[in-house]
Scaffold this active site. Structure first.
Site: not given
Ligand code: FE
Length: 207
Positions: A108, A111-113
């Site tokens: 991602c 961000c951190s999906c």
């Molecule tokens: Fe994300």
């Protein structure tokens, strides 16, 4: 832990982080902000129901059941939904299949999906800027850092997750696992193999 801390914690069963979490939990509970039973339920969900074992079962099923594999690659959210034991997944889970020609890797960049329903909480490196930026620019270099080397001819495709769309890598079934049960196969499926930064465990290696 540093030597300094180790000396002080010698007689304590709890790490510094555990102590901090406990203190925070106590304050929040005393102030009536959280219900300890609800907290326990969330923690238990992450420890038991939600985690990479969900993804591993999906992968193992796809390895042994061609119909399920077809359904998974066509619509992963729907296919996973047919397995009652797995917690609800987002509307747009996409399974991408590794083949000798193509290796898939998930990132991602924003961000951190992460497909947490399938894989649990993301590892720290997944959320780290170096992984997020390098995965796209230099996937082969990132894979080398993970100890993964692929034939030159293998194309590496990087999938950028979003809040709406999550990806799950379907790794190749290891050779030498003919006749293995789904459960035994699931034991070979690592979290990283479903992110594309690793391979399934070697079936010949002692467990
Ligand atoms: Fe994300």
């Amino acid at each position: 832990m540093s030597q300094h801390h180790r000396d002080h914690d010698e007689h304590s069963e709890l790490s510094e982080i555990e102590l901090r979490v406990r203190a925070l939990e106590t304050v929040l509970t005393e102030k009536g902000y959280v219900d300890p039973a609800a907290l326990d339920a969330i923690v238990q969900a992450y420890e038991t129901r939600i985690g990479p074992h969900n993804g591993a079962r999906v992968v193992a099923k796809a390895w042994v059941d061609a119909d399920f594999k077809r359904a998974l690659l066509a619509d992963a959210s729907k296919a996973v939904g047919t397995l009652g034991h797995v917690s609800r997944v987002g509307d747009h889970l996409i399974a991408v299949e590794n083949t000798p020609e193509r290796h898939n890797m998930i990132v991602c960049t924003l961000c951190s999906c992460y497909p947490w329903e399938m894989l649990g909480l993301p590892p720290v490196w997944y959320k780290a800027a170096p992984y997020r930026s390098r995965a796209v620019k230099d996937p082969r270099g990132v894979l080398a850092d993970f100890g993964v080397s692929l034939p030159k001819e293998t194309e590496i495709r990087v999938w950028d997750s979003t809040a709406e769309t999550r990806f799950l890598v379907l790794p190749m079934r290891p050779k030498g696992t003919e006749g293995w049960s789904e459960e035994k196969l699931a034991g070979l499926v690592t979290r990283d193999s479903m992110i594309g930064t690793g391979f399934p465990r070697d079936p010949g290696a002692p467990s």
